[in-house]
Design a protein around this motif. Structure first.
Motif, PDB file in Angstrom:
ATOM      1  N   ARG A  33       0.833  -1.208   0.000  1.00 52.60           N
ATOM      2  CA  ARG A  33       0.000   0.000   0.000  1.00 52.60           C
ATOM      3  C   ARG A  33       0.871   1.263   0.000  1.00 52.60           C
ATOM      4  N   TYR A  90       2.344   1.671  -3.488  1.00 53.31           N
ATOM      5  CA  TYR A  90       1.261   2.100  -4.377  1.00 53.31           C
ATOM      6  C   TYR A  90       0.953   3.583  -4.179  1.00 53.31           C
ATOM      7  N   GLU A  91       0.808   4.000  -2.947  1.00 53.36           N
ATOM      8  CA  GLU A  91       0.482   5.406  -2.674  1.00 53.36           C
ATOM      9  C   GLU A  91       1.603   6.332  -3.118  1.00 53.36           C
ATOM     10  N   ARG A 108       1.245   6.580  -6.926  1.00 53.03           N
ATOM     11  CA  ARG A 108       0.081   7.415  -7.251  1.00 53.03           C
ATOM     12  C   ARG A 108       0.394   8.892  -7.024  1.00 53.03           C
ATOM     13  N   TRP A 128       1.250   8.256 -11.328  1.00 51.66           N
ATOM     14  CA  TRP A 128       0.827   6.999 -11.946  1.00 51.66           C
ATOM     15  C   TRP A 128      -0.665   6.770 -11.725  1.00 51.66           C
ATOM     16  N   THR A 129      -1.348   6.317 -12.769  1.00 53.04           N
ATOM     17  CA  THR A 129      -2.755   5.947 -12.655  1.00 53.04           C
ATOM     18  C   THR A 129      -2.867   4.447 -12.430  1.00 53.04           C
ATOM     19  N   ASP A 130      -4.014   4.010 -11.950  1.00 50.54           N
ATOM     20  CA  ASP A 130      -4.238   2.573 -11.807  1.00 50.54           C
ATOM     21  C   ASP A 130      -4.122   1.864 -13.156  1.00 50.54           C
ATOM     22  N   LEU A 170      -0.494   1.421 -14.010  1.00 48.62           N
ATOM     23  CA  LEU A 170       0.111   0.415 -13.144  1.00 48.62           C
ATOM     24  C   LEU A 170      -0.266  -0.994 -13.600  1.00 48.62           C
TER      25      LEU A 170
END
Length: 620
Positions: free
Chosen positions: A377, A380-381, A384, A388-390, A393
């Motif tokens: 997490r 990922y955060e 972001r 970066w967008t989902d 990714l």
């Protein structure tokens, strides 16, 4: 000098080629001829004819031959001929760019592989100030008409060789009677076997250093050097800084080749010949860099998923986001639901490695958390937060699975720092390898296919990355951290890499050049948030009213991977939109309407079936 006036066509020629040919290849406005004298014309050094069972577009393979899993064979694997190497290079580059799978729709829903007879003109061209040449090659179809003079310039995608954009430009231009000029942009597949002292000649066959006079790359070789050298990493020219000039010089070579092909109609000049530049990925960045060059030499540009860097509006250079992704993305992907990622990579196989990356990132303070879920997490955060967008990714999982981020970072660090053989600041090198990744000498059979088969950047085709920092438990982590430190660290080596990156920063296109940028919203290798979107925003801010932007929903970076069921099901191909963009700018140049408007295109993958036209809506 003004452009030649429009002349009436013979009725037979019109009926054979159709109205679309006339729209694509006609002349438009007069132009200044100064650009044509910027550098002397380059004379063709090799001319070959390709007709019957050996055409320009597929080397006689046709769609079935391009689809074949086995490459075209050599009669003697240790000594392939130039004709065999050309055919195999065309096979490899088509398959590296286009989705040729039976369900992919190529040749039926979009695109063409119809045979195109003609001639090829090739040479080694060197930019003023460069130490190494780039390859230029012009395909002139027999249907080229001197009264409708048109050239499409197509720089190679990625680091590919001179045929690296054949699937991008050839299917659109050659059937319309336009010549196509290709360049490898100072990268390409002219690998040098340092142990054997053998490089690649103009015709693609091996040649010994010190004996062959037409080698495409001759690096500076320190005493005792071994392994493999290749132009993108070891030319010491930082070729990316000159991408635009590579495109322009390829266009100049096309004019020289047409003078040779049609002496009765010479001279061919920028005044009387239409020039359109098109490219994808690195080739897309190259044509945008060409659009900023002075002189009225370029009529229009189509840039697909371009790797382009502007220092504004959230723009980030490739090296920045690639080294970030190489370190963080394996961990960050564990935060996303397993069923949200396309396969490959297979989650069950890679999850232990990704969890290990999370642990080593946490130990070095790059992410926080007491367990893998919390660390994922955190990674990922962090990604972001940097843009970066989902969608990027998820599509980027493929680059993680193929270790592509590391290969990009290793090569580009060498190029940006202008490092020669044996001088990589993080100790990386390239070599044929044993199963345990230790270096060894290459065989003649391996060496014989580098030019035709390779993508221009190892690992692949028997050449691997030699990482002197490999160490357990997270074997590649130390080398990746060294590469990242070259971007945000201190020291002479980092300063050199950052200076090389700064030299690649794009400027705005000339105000009178139509530019159509096409990018998939789900691109996970060259995310539009870091490249196309900032470029278009900067162009608008600079008052460039002829820049347009098509955003393709569910479009990612690699059409070639849509043959994998999980990728074809969810992602739409990008090549149909590049071809459509060429249609639209050609029509605009012919006075048949304005430039297309910006568009967000609701394309989609094919699901469990085959591609249908309804899945690929085109902007009005």
């Amino acid at each position: 000098m003004t452009r030649l006036p429009r002349l009436p066509f013979l009725t037979m020629f019109t009926s054979l080629l159709g109205a679309s040919v006339l729209a694509a290849c006609s002349s438009a406005s007069p132009r200044d001829s100064a650009a044509g004298s910027a550098h002397p014309m380059i004379e063709p050094q090799r001319v070959t004819e390709h007709r019957g069972s050996d055409d320009l577009l597929t080397a006689g393979l046709g769609l079935d031959g391009l689809r074949a899993m086995a490459p075209p064979a050599f009669a003697d694997a240790d000594n392939p001929t130039a004709a065999e190497l050309r055919r195999r290079a065309i096979w490899a580059n088509w398959r590296g760019i286009a989705d040729l799978s039976p369900a992919g729709g190529y040749g039926t829903v979009y695109g063409s592989v119809a045979p195109v007879p003609g001639r090829e003109y090739s040479a080694l061209a060197t930019l003023p100030g460069a130490t190494q040449p780039h390859r230029v090659l012009v395909q002139v179809p027999d249907a080229f008409h001197p009264q409708r003079r048109c050239v499409v310039v197509a720089p190679a995608s990625g680091s590919r060789g001179v045929y690296g954009a054949i699937a991008v430009a050839g299917p659109w231009a050659l059937p319309k009677g336009c010549a196509v000029a290709y360049t490898d942009k100072g990268a390409g597949t002219d690998y040098v076997d340092l142990d054997a002292g053998i490089g690649v000649r103009l015709d693609g066959t091996p040649g010994r250093i010190g004996e062959a006079t037409d080698l495409a790359f001759v690096p500076q070789v320190p005493a005792g050097a071994s392994g493999v050298a290749f132009k993108h990493a070891h030319s010491q020219d930082n070729p990316e800084a000159d991408w635009g000039r590579h495109v322009q010089q390829a266009a100049q070579f096309a004019l020289s080749s047409l003078d040779r092909a049609f002496p009765h109609a010479a001279p061919f000049t920028f005044d009387n010949t239409r020039i359109i530049a098109v490219g994808i990925s690195n080739g897309g960045g190259a044509v945008l860099r060409a659009a900023e060059l002075d002189g009225d030499w370029l009529d229009a540009v189509v840039a697909g998923e371009p790797n382009v860097f502007v220092d504004a509006h959230g723009g980030r250079p490739l090296y920045d986001f690639a080294t970030e992704a190489a370190l963080l993305m394996p961990c960050a992907l564990l935060h996303l639901p397993a069923d949200s990622l396309p396969q490959p990579p297979l989650r069950t196989q890679v999850e232990p490695l990704w969890a290990l990356r999370c642990a080593t990132l946490q130990a070095s303070g790059l992410v926080q958390g007491g367990d893998t879920a919390a660390q994922a997490r955190s990674a990922y955060e962090r990604m972001r937060a940097t843009g970066w967008t989902d969608e990027a990714l998820k599509a980027g999982a493929l680059s993680v699975g193929f270790d592509l981020w590391r290969s990009v970072a290793v090569t580009y660090a060498s190029a940006y720092g202008r490092h020669g053989v044996g001088a990589h600041p993080c100790g990386f090198a390239f070599s044929a390898q044993n199963p345990d990744f230790s270096p060894r000498a290459a065989t003649a059979a391996e060496r014989g296919v580098w030019w035709s088969d390779a993508a221009g950047i190892p690992p692949g085709n028997g050449v691997g990355i030699v990482d002197v920092k490999l160490a357990p438990p997270d074997f590649t982590r130390a080398g990746l951290q060294c590469l990242r430190d070259l971007y945000d660290g201190k020291g002479q080596a980092a300063d050199g890499v950052r200076a090389g990156i700064a030299a690649t920063r794009a400027s705005m296109p000339r105000a009178d050049v139509p530019v159509l940028v096409v990018h998939g919203t789900d691109d996970g290798l060259v995310p539009p948030a870091f490249t196309s979107a900032p470029y278009v925003a900067a162009a608008r801010e600079a008052g460039r009213t002829q820049v347009r932007y098509w955003q393709v929903r569910n479009g990612e970076h690699f059409d070639a991977f849509l043959g994998l069921p999980a990728y074809g099901a969810r992602y739409a191909p990008m090549l149909p939109y590049v071809y459509a963009a060429l249609d639209r700018v050609a029509a605009h140049l012919d006075g048949e309407g304005g430039l297309p408007a910006d568009a967000v295109i609701e394309a989609r993958g094919r699901g469990a079936g085959a591609v249908e036209a309804a899945q690929l809506p085109m902007p009005r």
